[in-house]
Design a protein around this motif. Structure first.
Motif, short mmCIF file in Angstrom:
data_model
loop_
_atom_site.label_atom_id
_atom_site.label_comp_id
_atom_site.label_asym_id
_atom_site.label_seq_id
_atom_site.Cartn_x
_atom_site.Cartn_y
_atom_site.Cartn_z
N ASP A 292 -26.41 27.67 12.74
CA ASP A 292 -25.21 26.53 12.63
C ASP A 292 -24.18 26.51 12.27
O ASP A 292 -22.97 26.54 12.87
CB ASP A 292 -26.36 25.35 13.01
CG ASP A 292 -27.36 25.15 13.59
OD1 ASP A 292 -27.85 26.28 14.43
OD2 ASP A 292 -27.86 23.90 12.30
N LYS B 269 -25.20 21.91 20.58
CA LYS B 269 -24.38 22.99 19.63
C LYS B 269 -23.06 23.59 20.88
O LYS B 269 -22.13 23.34 20.77
CB LYS B 269 -24.85 24.51 19.50
CG LYS B 269 -25.29 24.55 17.77
CD LYS B 269 -25.96 25.13 17.24
CE LYS B 269 -27.54 25.26 17.21
NZ LYS B 269 -27.77 26.72 16.75
N THR C 178 -25.18 20.60 7.73
CA THR C 178 -26.18 21.07 7.81
C THR C 178 -26.28 22.44 6.56
O THR C 178 -25.85 22.46 6.05
CB THR C 178 -25.35 21.87 8.89
OG1 THR C 178 -26.84 22.53 8.79
CG2 THR C 178 -24.60 23.02 8.85
N THR D 63 -29.84 19.49 14.12
CA THR D 63 -30.75 19.83 15.06
C THR D 63 -31.31 20.25 13.70
O THR D 63 -32.57 20.72 14.21
CB THR D 63 -30.08 21.92 14.56
OG1 THR D 63 -29.40 22.25 13.24
CG2 THR D 63 -28.82 21.99 15.28
N SER E 100 -31.27 21.45 20.37
CA SER E 100 -30.18 22.07 19.95
C SER E 100 -29.18 22.88 20.24
O SER E 100 -27.86 22.73 20.10
CB SER E 100 -31.51 22.70 18.87
OG SER E 100 -29.78 23.41 18.02
N GLN E 101 -29.71 23.85 21.15
CA GLN E 101 -28.82 24.92 21.74
C GLN E 101 -27.57 23.49 22.67
O GLN E 101 -26.43 23.87 22.51
CB GLN E 101 -29.46 26.01 22.51
CG GLN E 101 -28.02 27.01 22.95
CD GLN E 101 -27.36 27.35 22.06
OE1 GLN E 101 -27.63 28.37 20.77
NE2 GLN E 101 -25.89 27.17 21.29
N LEU F 113 -34.60 19.14 15.89
CA LEU F 113 -34.04 18.85 17.56
C LEU F 113 -35.37 20.69 17.95
O LEU F 113 -35.36 21.61 17.02
CB LEU F 113 -33.10 18.86 18.23
CG LEU F 113 -32.12 18.49 18.07
CD1 LEU F 113 -30.74 18.24 18.23
CD2 LEU F 113 -33.11 16.93 19.16
#
Lengths: 256, 236
Positions: free
Chosen positions: B189, B167, B184, B155, B163-164, B158
């Motif tokens: 996250d 996920k 990460t 992410t 990004s969401q 992004l």
């Protein structure tokens, strides 16, 4: 294998550098043939183009292409494809594109002007094999070098060695050891350099080989015979296979 | 399912991984954390076969991946640095990859649709921004319905919405029984995704357990604080 090869071929054939290079070769060959007016003499003049320019351009373009394809190579390697396949497909793709530019740029004018002359055939065959040999050497230099600058440097050194240094060494050996009968040794030594080997194949199948004196006569006796031709082309094939085989072995064990 | 035994890797004199032993199962999201240069990417690349370990074994379904290549059909990879052929168009990339992957005929087009990749089909990959390249990369990683999904720093480039989306997709695939490995640095996250946290420092495995275990061990209220405590403890 075929699908990757297709992609490499397609992407390289679109390349403007390749199209420009073919065009320049074509103009150059056409000019030489036009000025010489005689096909045998044209082949002799084009000899220097084939022996110097073709290896140089092949090794440089292939090295640059290897580094430019690195992203694509890494992408393919995360998919279920053998490393060997990826590498060989790239090698064959570039080698074929370069060979095609040579055949169109040099071969086409010669065939138009002289038809299927035997010396033309030898020139095209050796030029074709030299393209594959120097593309292989380029890939070998590239897999052993960390970055692009070093890769291109190493490729240039290889070209310099085969085109100039090797001859200088053989020449000085000849001068210092002129009291000894070295003809056989010398014949073997030419086999260790694909450029020399190609030069001899082409020269000895032209009439001018009569001007080369005693050594020339011995050469002519051997390389002019069908046995000699098989021997020299056999060595050229080895020069195609060995660098690529060595490079593939290294590529398979490399970290990315 | 994915088993790693005594894995060692050195680059010259620097040891990237030291005697690493770890196992992952399907239906888990694993976040791999650690300071920069701790060997996270080397671990992921070893699983992908991009990096060849000095010693030790990696096996998937009890089958060693050494000198193998078919197993990569099971893995989708989204790299940290997205490097694509510059002159290639997005459309050409997707056509080409579908063409090469003859082993796969069930495509997972969900992210492809969500990220509206079709709208950038005529752009060359060289002209895309970092974030756009990441979207292409994410769509490609999920495209061939892999059962193991490896994501390196997903992410970072992004935008929040994309990004969401990513996920959500990761959580959905986990529910579908897939194994997802993520490296990460972003605590949110980790909090949102991680079933297990794997903590690596200088190529050595220091922690491998659930978020709750981490919080209990360090006596900290949040995952972020717990991880910071863990890292600081390691450094002293």
């Amino acid at each position: 294998m075929f699908k990757i090869l297709k992609n490499v071929l397609f992407n390289s054939l679109r390349n403007k550098v390749m199209i420009g290079y073919t065009f320049i070769l074509f103009i150059l060959s056409w000019g030489i043939i036009y000025l010489q007016g005689d096909i045998e003499k044209s082949v002799a003049s084009l000899l220097s183009v084939v022996l110097l320019l073709i290896p140089l351009v092949s090794i440089i373009i292939a090295t640059i292409n290897y580094y430019n394809s690195q992203e694509f190579i890494e992408l393919l390697m995360t998919h279920p494809i053998k490393r060997r396949t990826i590498f060989l497909a790239h090698y064959l793709g570039i080698a074929w594109v370069l060979a095609l530019t040579f055949l169109v740029g040099v071969g086409l004018p010669l065939l138009i002007a002289g038809g299927f002359d035997i010396s033309v055939m030898y020139l095209l065959a050796t030029g074709f094999l030299l393209t594959f040999i120097f593309t292989g050497l380029a890939f070998l230099a590239s897999v052993f070098s960390k970055d692009k600058a070093r890769g291109i440097g190493l490729s240039l050194i290889l070209w310099f060695y085969f085109s100039i240094v090797y001859d200088a060494v053989v020449m000085s050996a000849l001068v210092y050891l002129s009291d000894y009968p070295l003809e056989k040794t010398l014949m073997f030594m030419t086999a260790l350099n694909p450029v020399d080997l190609s030069r001899i194949i082409i020269l000895l199948n032209l009439d001018i080989s009569a001007l080369m004196g005693y050594t020339g006569a011995l050469y002519k006796k051997f390389f002019g015979s069908s046995e000699g031709i098989i021997y020299s082309f056999g060595f050229l094939f080895l020069w195609v296979i060995i660098p690529v085989w060595k490079a593939t072995k290294k590529f398979i064990k490399k970290d990315f | 399912m994915l088993q790693i035994n005594n894995l060692n890797k050195t680059y010259g004199k620097i040891a990237a991984l030291k005697e690493l032993n770890i196992a992952f199962n399907l239906g888990e999201i694993i976040t791999i954390v650690g300071p920069n240069g701790s060997g996270k990417t080397t671990l992921l690349k070893s699983i992908l076969g991009l990096v060849i370990p000095d010693s030790g074994t990696i096996s998937i379904d009890n089958k060693s991946i050494k000198d193998e290549w078919q197993y990569r059909a099971k893995i989708g990879y989204m790299p940290q640095i997205n490097r694509y052929p510059e002159n290639l168009k997005v459309k050409e990339l997707f056509t080409m990859m579908r063409d090469i992957r003859t082993d796969c005929n069930t495509y997972d087009n969900e992210l492809f649709e969500t990220y509206k990749i079709k709208e950038i089909y005529d752009k060359t990959l060289g002209s895309l921004s970092g974030g756009m390249k990441q979207k292409v990369s994410a769509a490609l990683a999920f495209l061939f319905s892999p059962i193991i999904i490896i994501i390196d720093e997903p992410t970072a480039g992004l935008d929040p919405v994309s990004s969401q989306h990513l996920k959500d997709k990761i959580l959905k695939e986990k529910a579908n029984g897939k194994l997802i490995l993520i490296t990460t640095h972003i605590m949110d996250d980790i909090d949102e995704l991680a079933d297990k946290i794997v903590f690596i420092v200088d190529g050595v495995l220091r922690f491998n357990d659930t978020k709750e275990a981490l919080k209990n061990n360090t006596q900290m209220p949040t995952t972020g604080k717990a991880l910071t405590a863990l890292m600081e403890k390691e450094y002293v």
